[in-house]
Design an enzyme around this catalytic site. Sequence first.
Site, PDB file in Angstrom:
ATOM      1  N   GLU A  30      -1.402  -8.856   5.118  1.00  0.00           N
ATOM      2  CA  GLU A  30      -1.661  -8.740   6.593  1.00  0.00           C
ATOM      3  C   GLU A  30      -3.045  -8.885   7.105  1.00  0.00           C
ATOM      4  O   GLU A  30      -3.167  -9.209   8.200  1.00  0.00           O
ATOM      5  CB  GLU A  30      -0.772  -7.698   7.170  1.00  0.00           C
ATOM      6  CG  GLU A  30      -1.275  -6.278   7.209  1.00  0.00           C
ATOM      7  CD  GLU A  30      -1.270  -5.562   6.081  1.00  0.00           C
ATOM      8  OE1 GLU A  30      -0.803  -5.997   5.051  1.00  0.00           O
ATOM      9  OE2 GLU A  30      -1.519  -4.186   6.230  1.00  0.00           O
ATOM     10  N   HIS A  78      -3.764  -5.543   0.853  1.00  0.00           N
ATOM     11  CA  HIS A  78      -3.207  -5.873   2.327  1.00  0.00           C
ATOM     12  C   HIS A  78      -2.912  -7.292   2.828  1.00  0.00           C
ATOM     13  O   HIS A  78      -4.111  -7.803   3.287  1.00  0.00           O
ATOM     14  CB  HIS A  78      -3.875  -5.127   3.287  1.00  0.00           C
ATOM     15  CG  HIS A  78      -3.800  -3.572   3.446  1.00  0.00           C
ATOM     16  ND1 HIS A  78      -2.565  -2.831   4.117  1.00  0.00           N
ATOM     17  CD2 HIS A  78      -4.228  -2.579   2.591  1.00  0.00           C
ATOM     18  CE1 HIS A  78      -2.618  -1.501   3.840  1.00  0.00           C
ATOM     19  NE2 HIS A  78      -3.687  -1.386   3.037  1.00  0.00           N
ATOM     20  N   CYS A 129       0.935  -1.196  -0.082  1.00  0.00           N
ATOM     21  CA  CYS A 129      -0.099   0.117  -0.003  1.00  0.00           C
ATOM     22  C   CYS A 129       0.904   1.227   0.080  1.00  0.00           C
ATOM     23  O   CYS A 129       1.441   1.686  -0.740  1.00  0.00           O
ATOM     24  CB  CYS A 129      -1.068  -0.058   1.183  1.00  0.00           C
ATOM     25  SG  CYS A 129      -2.231   1.112   1.044  1.00  0.00           S
TER      26      CYS A 129
END
Lengths: 731, 232
Positions: free
Chosen positions: B201, B199, B82
Amino acid sequence: MSDRPWEEVGLTETEYEQITEILGRRPNELELGMFGVMWSEHCSYKSSRPVLRLFPYEAPWVLQGPGENAGVIAIGDGRAVVFKMESHNHPSAIEPFQGAATGVGGIVRDIFAMGARPIALLDSLRFGSLEDPRVRYLFSGVVGGISWYGNCIGVPTVGGEIYFDTAYATNPLVNVMCVGLLSEDKTARAVASGPGNKVMLVGARTGRDGIHGASFASEELGEDSLRRRPAVQVGDPFKEKLLIEACLELVDRGCLVGLQDLGAAGITSAASEMAGRAGTGMEIDVTLVPRREEGMTPYEVMISESQERMLAVPQPGREEEVAEILAKWDLEAAVIGQVTSDGMFRVRDAGRVVAEVPVEALAACPVIPREKARPAYLEEQATGAEEVPEPDDYGVALLNLLSSPTIAGKAWVWRQYDHMVQINTAVRPGAADAAVLRLKGSRQGLALTTDGNGRYTYLDPYTGGAIAVAEAARNLACCGARPLGVTDCLNFGHPGRPEIFWQFEEAVRGMAEACRALGVPVVSGNVSFYNESSGEAVYPTPVVGMVGLVEDMERPCTMAFTNDGDLVVLLGENTGELGGSEYLWLAAGRPGARPPRVDLAREKALVEVLVQAVGTGLLTAAHDCAEGGLAVALAECCLAGGRGARVKVTSSGSLAALLFGEGQGRAVVSLPEANWPRLEELCQGQGLSVQVLGRVGGGALEIKAGDRVLVQVPVEELRTRWEGAIPCLMS
Amino acid sequence: MVVFPGSNCDADVLHVVQQVLGQEGRFVWHREEDLSGFDCVVLPGGFSYGDYLRPGAIARFSPVMRAVTAFAAAGGLVLGICNGFQVLLEAGLLPGAMLVNDSVQFRCLETWLRVENAATPFTVACRPGQVLRVPVAHHEGNYYADPATLAELEAQAQVVLRYVNQNGEETPEANPNGSARNIAGIINRYGNVLGLMPHPERCAEPILGNTDGRYLWNSLLSWVQQGGGRVV
């Protein structure tokens, strides 16, 4: 000064005389300005204080009730949850983007001022009709401002609600709730104790922005309100993010005696409140305050509402360490004064004393006794106002409800918010009645919601207030969470009007009684009066923010119908009440005569059943019946799960009232048939009505009364209308 | 995990590395200049320096970026997520630039990504063409590069991830931001610096309802564990 100096700071002549009496002399201009902001309704609660005493504040798990920056409840394992809600209505009416953004910034500072890491934001918003171009400007500006500020500071916006009603056309409501997580041994307090201790101003420099913001919030909007734009603050979310990290590091290292955010009334409020809580005095020299512009007067420095600032009292001898931590985060810190022992708030300008008033006096604004009168409109609501023709087609009526902006899908809003950052969001916006966050390193989770139906409260303030609490509790329970605490934002008109003050007191009475019945204490809150423009008040709108605890995150429950063949069951009773409903509003253009009744014992029973049923894994979906009634609740379960349902209802009365009435104390749930006996037993134990409506399955929502098919709509058609409504109005 | 002022996904990535993958990891402050000893450097999401001027435009001048550039030049693995991707573009470690989303709004939603190149250190645990569900959250994720650069990226299989629909089809609707050729993630020519807008994560744990991000993390892990280490 003029011969009526009190008028310039928004005080009354009586109040001016009281100040003169306290001081034993006339206040000078600066002193009067300080009293003006501290004695404003916004800061002093001078009208609402006696009424707010009705709330229950205590429970064994409450660590901090109202009085600090935010309320705190214990959730076990040395962890505590900090939360508060605040309004930013007036600034948002004038400058929606910055108004909403700084609303977020302000409430977030309240949370980390307690030493808590902010972990979630929720927004309760009210706007006029989206047909109105200015309302569209306000709506997109407010959502854009929340998105801009909240996303940048890395705090997920996980929930909230939005209603659209012409009552809010020129005076939108922007209420923001922030939730933080705290270690019980790492709490900060907003006290300035220890005479001789230094006082440091931390974060952004002080400018002329937001002068008189607190006073602006304490008057109604008028023709010339747009000229008050300079009273709206300007936010810098990047600086706020640095401030969060720096302040949490200060608290973590134990560097501080006290920490307080600067909000309404700026340094004046923060410094006097910190000294007031500690029973000390305070001395500030305005020449030591870092400025962002030249030529500011002591008056401007003392009441500026420049954002992203905190006041810190370091442990003696650790001032250098504090400055080093702030420098690491590229933030400024300046010693601007010290704690004293004489109980006075003394302001100096290069040493010379320019204001000297007792700390206590600034906080001791006398209560204004307000008259109360039941509004005439309540008598004028004709009996039978709820009567309305049955629709030609119940399916079409359902589709119209689903595309009414208040009920329609809000993805247009929440996809602009980062709702996942911090990776705790286990139940996302739109998926269930509340947002659910996991707590890392624990089996527990937090459920969060906001609620408050202004139309109900307009029709019957007591009932509207009680329903706001009951619905919030229901929302949490549908996610399997036991409600633990309430924060509130009370949005009303001018408190000087007897009918407004009557609405206010009735609504608080209803909320307080519901909180008692459900065993949920109020731990923080905010009152916003003067929500009116050109003499027209908004609907009286008490907004409830509620926090609940999910004991076992292994069993999440959303509103999505997930398994074909599951039973669809209604908990609670259909009451067939159309008053206050969205259906009545769409069909007849009137709110009705009275809102649905609320039975707090039944609400309590429903919450118990839901918490236990979800907690023991009996249910596959749970969703409360709210705006749009049973039919909309069923449709939303279908939409969330992407599958249909076939249900049958029985009624001797109006079918419209049965399908679309907003009777309280109900929830739609689904479960495997094998779990039915245990659910039935649970309901019997709590004395709660329960009935099987039908089964999950197929690609359409089908609702029958006897053999008559009332609704037969493919889920994809429901989706098109429900998802498309707001984007269509906004494009 | 490099921490710039304004990074806000740094703790999320560290959580996944330590708690989910069971690996060692630590924050690297933006003023640090020594990255020796690391297998991989992650530039996390957020708003470095408030994204003022342009996302990543100020962060690229951080002392740590000199070290990241040297680390990458020496073949170290660099992952920009990002805002981290935006920083890599600004720093010239990856080609192209980011424009504001075509919606002109922030977008936080689920996207589906097709693995276009499963032979990178970041995707070896994926099947070629596998479709992963990974969320995005950004205001400037509209990838732009001139036609020659795009052609070069395609020719060298440097487009690693592309926005697709659930069925793996590359459609305009599946593109959340207007990115050229639905590009979600690209890798440098040497194959050791990956930038992606989504993302991973945020989707590495069952409690969050999606574990597709694990394919990317597991790729990285197995690459490093098999001694892949530096790619030159």
